[in-house]
Design an enzyme around this catalytic site. Sequence first.
Site, mmCIF file in Angstrom:
data_model
loop_
_atom_site.group_PDB
_atom_site.id
_atom_site.type_symbol
_atom_site.label_atom_id
_atom_site.label_comp_id
_atom_site.label_asym_id
_atom_site.label_seq_id
_atom_site.Cartn_x
_atom_site.Cartn_y
_atom_site.Cartn_z
ATOM 1 C CD GLU A 39 -3.106 -0.852 2.397
ATOM 2 O OE1 GLU A 39 -3.086 0.129 3.067
ATOM 3 O OE2 GLU A 39 -3.962 -1.851 2.244
ATOM 4 C CD GLU A 66 -3.419 -5.918 4.065
ATOM 5 O OE1 GLU A 66 -4.188 -5.019 4.336
ATOM 6 O OE2 GLU A 66 -2.480 -5.649 3.965
HETATM 7 C C1 GCO Z 1 -3.367 -1.702 5.436
HETATM 8 C C2 GCO Z 1 -2.332 -2.438 5.943
HETATM 9 C C3 GCO Z 1 -2.909 -3.131 7.087
HETATM 10 C C4 GCO Z 1 -3.858 -2.801 7.947
HETATM 11 C C5 GCO Z 1 -5.301 -3.162 7.485
HETATM 12 C C6 GCO Z 1 -6.563 -2.415 8.207
HETATM 13 O O1 GCO Z 1 -3.966 -2.097 4.442
HETATM 14 O O2 GCO Z 1 -3.666 -0.441 5.889
HETATM 15 O O3 GCO Z 1 -1.831 -3.330 4.950
HETATM 16 O O4 GCO Z 1 -1.649 -3.135 7.840
HETATM 17 O O5 GCO Z 1 -3.839 -3.024 9.276
HETATM 18 O O6 GCO Z 1 -5.529 -2.653 6.136
HETATM 19 O O7 GCO Z 1 -6.671 -1.231 8.120
#
Ligand code: GCO
Length: 475
Positions: A168, A351
């Site tokens: 990200e 994710e």
């Molecule tokens: C993100 C990160 C994670 C976060 C998750 C929830 O995507 O922000 O990869 O570390 O914890 O997304 O916000």
Amino acid sequence: MNIRFPENFIFGAATSAFQIEGNVHDDGSGKSIWSSFIQNSTVGSQEDEYAKSETFCLHSSYWKRDVSLLSELKLDSYRFSVSWGRVIPSGNGNVNQKGLQFYDQLVDNLLEHGITPMLTLYHWDLPLELQKNGGWANPNSPDWFLLYSKTVADLLADRVPLWITFNEPWIFMHLGMIQGEHAPGIKSPEYAAAAYKNILLSHSRTADLLRSYNQIREIGIASNLSPCIPASPSPADVAASKRMDAYHNRFFLDPWVNGSIPEITDQVFGKHNPEWSDSELNELGSELDFIGINYYTSKRIAHHDHDFLNVTEHPPQTETTDMGWEINPDGLLEALIWAYEQYNTPLYVTENGAAFNDVIQNGKIEDYSRVRYLHDHILQCKKAIEQNIPLKGYYVWSLLDNYEWNHGLTKRFGLIHVDFETYNRTIKQSGYYYRNLISFNRHPNTSDLKSRRGLNLDFLDNFQAAYTQGQPAGT
Ligand code: GCO
């Protein structure tokens, strides 16, 4: 709907180093920008105090137990990140053997349990010493990253098949360098502009380096995608949603996959928009083996005169998670179709998950909102595959409740509950649900009945029934 996936589809869960490891061992690790960011935040609640102690899940001590839990949940794969400062404490100098050893043992242990490792090199925890030298805005940062990546790859390329360079980048650039809400807490488009160029080059050079290791199977990036829905059909709102889409969704993917710098950089960086030489531009656009999509929500976008890019986000119109994020499973399918149409590259969902305010009752966590969230999103993955989108796997965020950045320890995303005082782990109902889904996919014939019951959509309408049916056999 039948929720059987192709045989080689990967089911996994994800974490990141800073969010779980806990900085308590005197193993020579260097501090990261997040460590200093936490210490400068105000302490209010009990959770904040636990956060300040930076122990979190104490995964650095309990990692073997966590690998056993991964195995108990029958996961095919585990996505984790390496902490740069644990491997090279100053970020660009001597290697910390104890730090390297941690990841060496973790990977061996995963493989012994038949779990495929997916490794992220950068999940936001830049070594503090590098930040003192300008961080990502320093033109040497691509070399720093290359050295660190080589150190990790020399050790693990023979055993880790799936590699992600950056997690990200848009979030850590926008929130960390323009809005100042994340570490390193900078609010400067000038700084962000320099960093943008260096991050783009860092990925390209490191991806080239990783390609020289024959045993690495796939190299990708993990990008947060959110469909940007116009808040109204007015031309101003439609134009605003296009600007947000260009900024939020395409800002890094367009250069990395297509080799083109998006026009929106002019508006984002203004007079600081970086110059690119032809040879630098030629470095971009190298082929990725996959794009990892981190999907949580969609955004409702409207025009607003006084906001950044003249864009504002309208409040959600449907049910939300504990983060206040709109629950929109259809948006995941939309994001997958969009990404494949734009970039013609295989995909993973790297994710997906939800924070809810879980409560332990009689030692159990009946997190049916999360079960429903996961189930509805996993169904969208199935639909994507049926539409011939090359989606190769799905990772829940997150394996464990953990440190949720500027929200501290207050937002729980885990399949497994963590008590931040005792470090006890308890598998939530969503963990059992996910395990049943995986079992069903592995043994569609033999365990049909038992697994099917846990997977029937109807069971979500009756939480008590879900609880009984979702339990693993024998408990
Ligand atoms: C993100 C990160 C994670 C976060 C998750 C929830 O995507 O922000 O990869 O570390 O914890 O997304 O916000």
